[in-house]
Design a protein around this motif. Structure first.
Motif, short mmCIF file in Angstrom:
data_model
loop_
_atom_site.label_atom_id
_atom_site.label_comp_id
_atom_site.label_asym_id
_atom_site.label_seq_id
_atom_site.Cartn_x
_atom_site.Cartn_y
_atom_site.Cartn_z
N ALA A 143 0.84 -1.20 0.00
CA ALA A 143 0.00 0.00 0.00
C ALA A 143 0.87 1.24 0.00
N LEU A 144 0.25 2.37 -0.29
CA LEU A 144 0.91 3.68 -0.26
C LEU A 144 0.08 4.60 0.62
N VAL A 145 0.75 5.31 1.52
CA VAL A 145 0.07 6.28 2.40
C VAL A 145 0.80 7.61 2.28
N ASP A 146 0.06 8.66 2.03
CA ASP A 146 0.63 10.01 1.92
C ASP A 146 0.47 10.71 3.26
N PHE A 147 1.61 10.91 3.95
CA PHE A 147 1.59 11.61 5.23
C PHE A 147 1.95 13.09 5.08
N GLN A 148 1.81 13.62 3.89
CA GLN A 148 2.13 15.01 3.56
C GLN A 148 3.63 15.29 3.61
N VAL A 178 0.30 -4.02 -6.13
CA VAL A 178 1.28 -3.03 -6.59
C VAL A 178 0.66 -2.12 -7.65
N ARG A 179 -0.34 -2.63 -8.37
CA ARG A 179 -1.02 -1.80 -9.38
C ARG A 179 -1.55 -0.52 -8.76
N ASP A 180 -2.17 -0.64 -7.59
CA ASP A 180 -2.74 0.54 -6.94
C ASP A 180 -1.64 1.51 -6.51
N ILE A 181 -0.50 0.98 -6.06
CA ILE A 181 0.62 1.84 -5.64
C ILE A 181 1.13 2.65 -6.82
N ILE A 182 1.36 1.99 -7.94
CA ILE A 182 1.88 2.68 -9.13
C ILE A 182 0.87 3.69 -9.65
N SER A 183 -0.40 3.32 -9.63
CA SER A 183 -1.44 4.24 -10.08
C SER A 183 -1.48 5.50 -9.22
N ARG A 184 -1.37 5.32 -7.90
CA ARG A 184 -1.40 6.47 -7.00
C ARG A 184 -0.14 7.32 -7.12
N LEU A 185 1.00 6.69 -7.40
CA LEU A 185 2.22 7.47 -7.63
C LEU A 185 2.09 8.33 -8.89
N ASN A 186 1.46 7.78 -9.91
CA ASN A 186 1.27 8.53 -11.15
C ASN A 186 0.30 9.71 -10.97
N LYS A 187 -0.67 9.52 -10.09
CA LYS A 187 -1.66 10.58 -9.87
C LYS A 187 -1.31 11.50 -8.71
N SER A 188 -0.23 11.18 -8.03
CA SER A 188 0.13 11.94 -6.82
C SER A 188 0.44 13.40 -7.14
N GLU A 194 4.46 17.21 -3.40
CA GLU A 194 5.61 18.03 -3.77
C GLU A 194 6.92 17.24 -3.69
N LEU A 195 6.85 16.04 -3.10
CA LEU A 195 8.06 15.23 -2.98
C LEU A 195 8.44 14.56 -4.30
N ILE A 196 7.49 14.52 -5.25
CA ILE A 196 7.77 13.91 -6.55
C ILE A 196 7.81 15.01 -7.60
N ASP A 197 8.97 15.20 -8.18
CA ASP A 197 9.14 16.21 -9.22
C ASP A 197 8.35 15.82 -10.46
N GLY A 255 7.90 12.25 -12.57
CA GLY A 255 6.60 11.62 -12.76
C GLY A 255 6.48 10.90 -14.08
N THR A 256 7.21 11.36 -15.09
CA THR A 256 7.21 10.69 -16.39
C THR A 256 7.75 9.28 -16.27
N TYR A 257 8.77 9.10 -15.44
CA TYR A 257 9.36 7.77 -15.27
C TYR A 257 8.41 6.83 -14.53
N TYR A 258 7.66 7.38 -13.58
CA TYR A 258 6.70 6.55 -12.87
C TYR A 258 5.64 5.99 -13.82
#
Length: 354
Positions: free
Chosen positions: A101-106, A231-241, A244-247, A251-254
């Motif tokens: 899972a992925l959790v965004d703690f800001q 892991v599908r959900d993790i990658i999907s959320r990284l792409n939509k995140s 500010e921690l992800i430049d 994001g293109t690489y994700y």
């Protein structure tokens, strides 16, 4: 220990956030490796005490702290206090039965995933949990034990030139996840090769040993699928995140990870269907073989019914059976029985029953 669901007896009745290691201790002492790098700098420090590594984080360059061995609750708590991590995140680090899972703690992103490991002795796949904490210019990774899966990334960091030396911790997280996915592909390919080899064997030689192997790979595919699917959900959320921690450039690489994951999951689904088809084909082959055997036995028994009838008549104990005194009666009876048997065989063949 169960492979699909781990016991949580140790945590029963404890309040949320209580640090309790729920897995099997795989290393005696936790090992900490800190890699600090930038366009013009690269250092790597290995220690067994967190206090010795704090100085690494006073440097402005990208920091990667990898912890091998998550059984030490005191050490995990120290790391949590240093980086101001939530006790719930630290609890998940030590609860190795967590669903990916992925959790965004800001202030940071917390990710848990599974690393697949080949067990050469048993030929079974084993999953180990890995947790990531992506913060401002730093990345923490928690593994159950040391491994070589990230060695390619370490070699890339050690080279003076390269994209990874020019980018931050968000790109480092991408490269580590990419290594995990590449490892998924390698293990699935190994399992898939054996499943494909069994396709011919299930027709030519469907024995009990092959059935045992089919069932073995059914369990392996189910185990891999359980580790990979979330892991599908993790990658999907990284792409939509929008963190500010992800430049935005990273994001293109994700997005590339999405294509790789779809290839992985498609392969798992294909082999899941194939091994299910192998099981059905095995049962059909056994059924066909049994039918052929039963057909032979039925024909054999049917031919002997009239022969048994003839033998029964002349085997009766009546004194006055005319043919009993005939000199060639025995040979005539054998001839008649042979003709009856041959006639029935010819009839069965004409009807295409044999």
């Amino acid at each position: 220990m169960a492979r699909f669901l781990r016991k949580h007896d140790k945590k029963a009745g404890l309040p949320p956030g209580e640090l309790v290691f729920t897995g099997q201790q795989r290393v005696e002492n936790s090992l900490l490796r800190c890699v600090v790098y930038g366009p013009e700098q690269h250092t790597e420090t290995t220690v067994s005490n967190f206090d010795e590594i704090l100085s690494c984080f006073d440097i402005e360059n990208t920091k990667w702290l990898n912890i091998d061995g998550v059984h030490d609750s005191v050490l995990i708590k120290q790391i949590g206090e240093r980086f101001d991590l939530s006790t719930l995140a630290l609890e998940d680090v030590q609860d190795i039965g967590q669903r990916p899972a992925l959790v965004d703690f800001q202030e940071y992103l917390f990710i848990t995933m599974k690393i697949l490991i080949d067990n050469d002795e048993e030929e079974r796949v084993r999953a180990e949990q890995i947790s990531f904490v992506l913060g401002d210019n730093y990345l923490l990774s928690f593994q159950e034990q040391s491994g070589s899966i990230f060695d390619p990334v370490r070699r890339r960091i050690s080279r003076p030139k390269g994209r990874i030396r020019q980018r931050g911790a968000d790109y480092l997280l991408y490269t580590l996840i990419d290594c995990i996915l590449e490892n998924y592909l390698a293990i699935i390919e190994r399992i898939g090769e054996r499943i494909e080899d069994m396709e011919e064997e299930v027709i030519d030689n469907p024995d009990a040993e092959l059935l045992e192997e089919i069932n073995f790979y059914r369990r392996e595919i189910a185990y891999v699928r359980k580790a990979v699917r979330p892991v599908r959900d993790i990658i999907s959320r990284l792409n939509k995140s929008e963190s500010e921690l992800i430049d935005s450039a990273t994001g293109t690489y994700y997005k590339e990870l999405s294509g790789m994951f779809e290839q992985i999951f498609d392969s798992v689904e294909i082999y899941k269907e194939m091994v299910g088809d192998l099981y059905n084909t095995y049962n059909m082959a056994i059924g066909t073989r049994l039918n052929e055997t039963m057909k032979f036995l039925t024909v054999f028994a049917t031919i002997f019914i009239p022969l048994t009838f003839l033998a029964g008549i002349y085997g009766m104990n009546f004194e006055f059976i005319p043919e009993l005194k005939y000199k060639y009666g025995y040979f005539i009876l054998l001839g008649v029985m042979s003709l009856v048997g041959l006639a029935m065989l010819g009839y069965f063949r004409r009807k295409k029953w044999i």
